[in-house]
Design an enzyme around this catalytic site. Structure first.
Site, PDB file in Angstrom:
ATOM      1  N   ASN A  64     -10.747  -2.653  -6.401  1.00 14.45           N
ATOM      2  CA  ASN A  64      -9.867  -1.839  -7.000  1.00 14.45           C
ATOM      3  C   ASN A  64     -10.425  -1.529  -8.581  1.00 14.45           C
ATOM      4  OD1 ASN A  64      -6.940  -3.061  -5.902  1.00 14.45           O
ATOM      5  ND2 ASN A  64      -7.809  -1.178  -5.079  1.00 14.45           N
TER       6      ASN A  64
ATOM      7  N   ASP B  93       0.843  -1.136  -0.006  1.00 16.80           N
ATOM      8  CA  ASP B  93       0.037   0.175  -0.006  1.00 16.80           C
ATOM      9  C   ASP B  93       0.961   1.249  -0.115  1.00 16.80           C
ATOM     10  OD1 ASP B  93      -2.074   1.479   0.172  1.00 16.80           O
ATOM     11  OD2 ASP B  93      -2.735   1.270   2.163  1.00 16.80           O
TER      12      ASP B  93
HETATM   13  C1  FPP Z   1      -1.838   0.132  -3.493  1.00 19.62           C
HETATM   14  O1  FPP Z   1      -1.271   1.314  -3.483  1.00 19.62           O
HETATM   15  C2  FPP Z   1      -1.300  -0.678  -4.493  1.00 19.62           C
HETATM   16  C3  FPP Z   1      -1.910  -1.355  -5.613  1.00 19.62           C
HETATM   17  C4  FPP Z   1      -3.505  -1.067  -5.519  1.00 19.62           C
HETATM   18  C5  FPP Z   1      -1.480  -1.947  -6.660  1.00 19.62           C
HETATM   19  C6  FPP Z   1      -0.262  -2.740  -6.467  1.00 19.62           C
HETATM   20  C7  FPP Z   1       0.511  -3.049  -7.561  1.00 19.62           C
HETATM   21  C8  FPP Z   1       2.011  -3.103  -7.773  1.00 19.62           C
HETATM   22  C9  FPP Z   1       2.863  -2.957  -6.814  1.00 19.62           C
HETATM   23  C10 FPP Z   1       2.406  -3.094  -9.203  1.00 19.62           C
HETATM   24  C11 FPP Z   1       2.229  -4.438  -9.821  1.00 19.62           C
HETATM   25  C12 FPP Z   1       2.377  -5.869  -9.068  1.00 19.62           C
HETATM   26  C13 FPP Z   1       2.847  -7.034  -9.466  1.00 19.62           C
HETATM   27  C14 FPP Z   1       2.836  -7.925  -8.563  1.00 19.62           C
HETATM   28  C15 FPP Z   1       3.586  -6.956 -10.943  1.00 19.62           C
HETATM   29  P1  FPP Z   1      -2.420   2.499  -3.606  1.00 19.62           P
HETATM   30  O2  FPP Z   1      -2.547   3.016  -5.068  1.00 19.62           O
HETATM   31  O3  FPP Z   1      -3.643   2.216  -3.004  1.00 19.62           O
HETATM   32  O4  FPP Z   1      -1.608   3.763  -2.708  1.00 19.62           O
HETATM   33  P2  FPP Z   1      -2.271   4.823  -1.886  1.00 19.62           P
HETATM   34  O5  FPP Z   1      -3.176   4.153  -0.770  1.00 19.62           O
HETATM   35  O6  FPP Z   1      -1.301   5.785  -1.528  1.00 19.62           O
HETATM   36  O7  FPP Z   1      -3.321   5.625  -2.835  1.00 19.62           O
END
Ligand code: FPP
Length: 246
Positions: free
Chosen positions: A69, A21
């Site tokens: 998501n 996250d």
């Molecule tokens: C959460 O941060 C992250 C995600 C929903 C996506 C995670 C994906 C990756 C790290 C990249 C691809 C992964 C693989 C396995 C190839 P957020 O967007 O919710 O952050 P925020 O809470 O700060 O808005």
């Protein structure tokens, strides 16, 4: 002494699960669009996978995309799917060289055709790798998974395949998408949020929870070592008293 050498390799968590996250906030801090955060999150995925493989952790599960998501802006969802395909294609050689088997949990039927195909092919191409299993949770939510398992068992009971009394802890575990994978012993969530967010609710019944303020794109092997050391310093009682454990 460096953090890695303090880790007791005899007491490693067999399975580590991670709620990655903070990508969006990291991007904002850098004055960039959210997708920039996801792209940099891939570095943390690579480093965490490498570090777990080197240490001897047998399973690593990453929460890459939740059923919730889909509610994000279309451009972000599409960028995440593209990133997934690109990353898998780029990393498959390294996964094979390092003996890492790729698996996925979640409702894969809703993924875009191209992402699904690439993922299934990569799972097929790595299925013999013995060193570590990397599980990607994609279009996953724990409530969805539990409802699916209940349906599966109810159907089996209705058709006479099993008796309702046969449904116990083990049967339920075997009906989940994580069947055959040991429950996580350590769950890490980055970015300072202290929530589980519908992740592996059944499987984390006895997991140690570790929350760190580090944003996911900044997460490096030293952060992982710190989490494992914290885990190793805890007393896991499983309902018993301290005295009973001695
Ligand atoms: C959460 O941060 C992250 C995600 C929903 C996506 C995670 C994906 C990756 C790290 C990249 C691809 C992964 C693989 C396995 C190839 P957020 O967007 O919710 O952050 P925020 O809470 O700060 O808005």
């Amino acid at each position: 002494m460096d953090l890695k050498s303090k880790i007791n390799l005899e007491k490693l968590p067999r399975h580590i699960a991670v709620i990655m996250d903070g990508n969006g906030r990291w991007a904002k801090e850098h004055g960039m669009p959210r997708v920039f955060g996801h792209r940099n999150g891939v570095k943390a995925v690579r480093e965490t996978t490498e570090a777990c493989t080197e240490l001897g952790v047998k399973y690593l599960t990453l929460y890459a995309f939740s059923t919730e998501n889909w509610n994000r802006p279309e451009a972000e969802v599409s960028a995440l799917m593209t990133l997934l395909v690109e990353t898998i294609k780029k990393e498959i050689k390294t996964l094979n060289e390092n003996g890492v088997r790729l698996q996925a949990i979640g409702d894969l039927s809703r993924l875009p055709e191209k992402s699904r195909k690439t993922l299934l092919q990569a799972m097929e191409d790595t299925k013999q790798n013995p060193r570590m299993t990397l599980v990607l949770a994609l279009n996953y939510s724990a409530k969805w998974e539990i409802v699916e398992a209940a349906r599966k068992l109810a159907k089996a009971a209705k058709s006479g395949e099993i008796e309702p009394a046969d449904i116990d802890d083990e049967a339920f575990s075997n009906a989940l998408s994580t069947a055959g994978i040991p429950d996580p012993e350590l769950l890490i969530r980055t970015s300072g949020e202290n929530r589980i967010s519908n992740f592996l609710l059944w499987q984390i019944a006895y997991a140690e929870l570790y929350f760190t303020p580090t944003l996911w794109p900044d997460f490096r092997r030293e952060h992982l070592y710190q989490a494992i050391l914290d885990f190793q310093n805890r007393e896991r009682r499983f309902g018993k008293t301290s005295e009973q454990l001695v």
